[in-house]
Design an enzyme around this catalytic site. Structure first.
Site, PDB file in Angstrom:
ATOM      1  N   ASP A 150       7.170   7.791 -76.298  1.00  0.00           N
ATOM      2  CA  ASP A 150       5.756   8.179 -76.314  1.00  0.00           C
ATOM      3  C   ASP A 150       5.235   8.430 -74.899  1.00  0.00           C
ATOM      4  O   ASP A 150       4.655   9.481 -74.622  1.00  0.00           O
ATOM      5  CB  ASP A 150       4.904   7.073 -76.966  1.00  0.00           C
TER       6      ASP A 150
ATOM      7  N   GLY B 192       0.606   9.014 -80.620  1.00  0.00           N
ATOM      8  CA  GLY B 192       0.736   8.688 -79.193  1.00  0.00           C
ATOM      9  C   GLY B 192      -0.570   8.375 -78.493  1.00  0.00           C
ATOM     10  O   GLY B 192      -0.667   8.493 -77.272  1.00  0.00           O
TER      11      GLY B 192
ATOM     12  N   ALA C 131      -1.832   6.189 -85.681  1.00  0.00           N
ATOM     13  CA  ALA C 131      -1.488   7.276 -86.602  1.00  0.00           C
ATOM     14  C   ALA C 131      -0.190   7.976 -86.199  1.00  0.00           C
ATOM     15  O   ALA C 131       0.127   9.042 -86.726  1.00  0.00           O
ATOM     16  CB  ALA C 131      -2.639   8.276 -86.666  1.00  0.00           C
TER      17      ALA C 131
HETATM   18  O1  PMV Z   1       3.951   5.338 -84.062  1.00  0.00           O
HETATM   19  P1  PMV Z   1       4.191   5.865 -82.711  1.00  0.00           P
HETATM   20  O2  PMV Z   1       3.513   7.110 -82.397  1.00  0.00           O
HETATM   21  O3  PMV Z   1       3.952   4.835 -81.639  1.00  0.00           O
HETATM   22  O4  PMV Z   1       5.746   6.274 -82.643  1.00  0.00           O
HETATM   23  C1  PMV Z   1       6.682   5.315 -82.462  1.00  0.00           C
HETATM   24  C2  PMV Z   1       8.069   5.825 -82.537  1.00  0.00           C
HETATM   25  C3  PMV Z   1       9.071   4.722 -82.878  1.00  0.00           C
HETATM   26  O5  PMV Z   1      10.358   5.318 -82.772  1.00  0.00           O
HETATM   27  C4  PMV Z   1       8.873   4.211 -84.288  1.00  0.00           C
HETATM   28  C5  PMV Z   1       8.970   3.544 -81.933  1.00  0.00           C
HETATM   29  C6  PMV Z   1       9.455   3.815 -80.525  1.00  0.00           C
HETATM   30  O6  PMV Z   1       9.123   3.011 -79.641  1.00  0.00           O
HETATM   31  O7  PMV Z   1      10.170   4.801 -80.278  1.00  0.00           O
END
Ligand code: PMV
Length: 318
Positions: free
Chosen positions: A152, A107, A104
């Site tokens: 994250d 993290g 979602a």
């Molecule tokens: O979807 P999430 O919470 O894993 O966020 C990822 C963020 C991105 O920029 C899309 C991917 C990354 O590794 O930074």
């Protein structure tokens, strides 16, 4: 022996997701209203070296030996051993739980990895530094996401607002004003790995156009950083809408996310955007103090299956 417990919060990307994979800056804050927790208990009746793993949220009950070597849980536990220069640990039972919605954009996987690394190391009697925990969590993220930027694991481990540029030293952000946020979930689970991979393909097909969008996102992030530091959160709102529009250009939004952003705007939010990998998952809305419940209600009426209000405290209030 009492249980050893460790935890890590969720995270919210305020600005710059996806572009951050391509070395542009991004800003993320911890989401302390939800957490991953791991309890490590000695298992005196277990055979020496047996590591029992119990994760009821995902219906997993197993032992480390039975997990494939590339399972993120195995990567974390063995990553701790490797960091400590050991090859096994006393018999233990590790119980993993989390109220961070998974897939979602909040993290969840990084928080589980961070809490697991901390609990394992503390159980062994050798707590790790935040940097070591972050590196181990990054390895688990690589297994899950292929090409993670590292934002994250950084924000959930340090649990502080960060200005993050891939491959550069971490910069912590000092917020001059609290941020009142509402998070609203579309209920659509989406794989960040798939979103990142598909964007990579589109970028390869049209590199100039995508690099220009990434640069525009980077400019928004730099402006947002200045506003956060000077305490002008009202002026952040338009930047969030502008960031969302660029994420639409990158084709990582979806009609359900767009509908929630529009509902937030109509309900008087200062700004709103998707947060995380997109394609589903969550939006975040920045609201004036005291308006969180009203905006949350409008978001639920517009189809959000889950909303949660959170306030990121100003620096010094933490
Ligand atoms: O979807 P999430 O919470 O894993 O966020 C990822 C963020 C991105 O920029 C899309 C991917 C990354 O590794 O930074």
């Amino acid at each position: 022996m009492p249980a050893i417990a460790a935890s890590a919060p969720g995270k919210i990307i305020l600005f710059g997701e996806h572009a951050v994979v391509y070395h542009r800056p991004a800003i993320a804050v911890p989401f302390t209203g939800v957490r991953a927790r791991v309890a490590a208990m000695a298992d005196p009746l277990g055979p020496p070296g047996r590591v029992k793993i119990d994760a009821p949220d995902i219906h997993l009950q197993t032992t480390l030996d039975q997990l494939p070597g590339d399972d993120p849980i195995a990567i974390v536990i063995r990553g701790v051993w490797e960091t400590l220069g050991i090859e096994s640990m006393p018999a233990v039972s590790l119980r993993i739980s989390s109220n961070i919605p998974s897939s979602a954009g909040l993290g969840s996987s990084a928080a589980v990895a961070a809490a697991l690394a901390r609990a394992t190391a503390s159980f062994i009697g050798c707590p790790l530094t935040d940097e070591q925990v972050s590196q181990i969590a990054y390895r688990a993220e690589q297994r899950l996401h292929g090409n993670p930027s590292g934002i994250d694991n950084t924000v959930v481990v340090y649990a502080r607002p960060v200005f993050f540029v891939r491959g550069k030293p971490i910069e912590f952000l000092r917020l001059s004003e609290p941020l009142h946020l509402v998070i609203a979930d579309t209920g659509i689970q989406s794989s960040t790995a798939d979103m990142v991979r598909a964007l990579r393909e589109r970028r390869e097909a049209a590199p100039d156009r995508h690099e220009a969008w990434f640069d525009q996102i980077a400019a928004i992030v730099l402006r947002a950083r200045a506003l956060l530091e000077e305490g002008n959160s009202a002026a952040l709102g338009p930047l969030m809408y502008a960031n969302h529009a660029l994420l639409q250009s990158l084709s990582v939004s979806c009609p359900e996310l767009d509908r929630l952003v529009e509902a937030a705007s109509k309900a008087g939010a200062l700004g709103a955007k998707l947060s995380g990998g997109g394609g589903g998952g969550n939006i975040i809305a920045l609201v004036q103090d005291g308006r969180q419940e009203q905006v949350a209600e409008s978001l639920r009426e517009a189809g959000a299956v889950w909303t949660k209000s959170t306030t990121v405290p100003a620096d010094g209030a933490r």
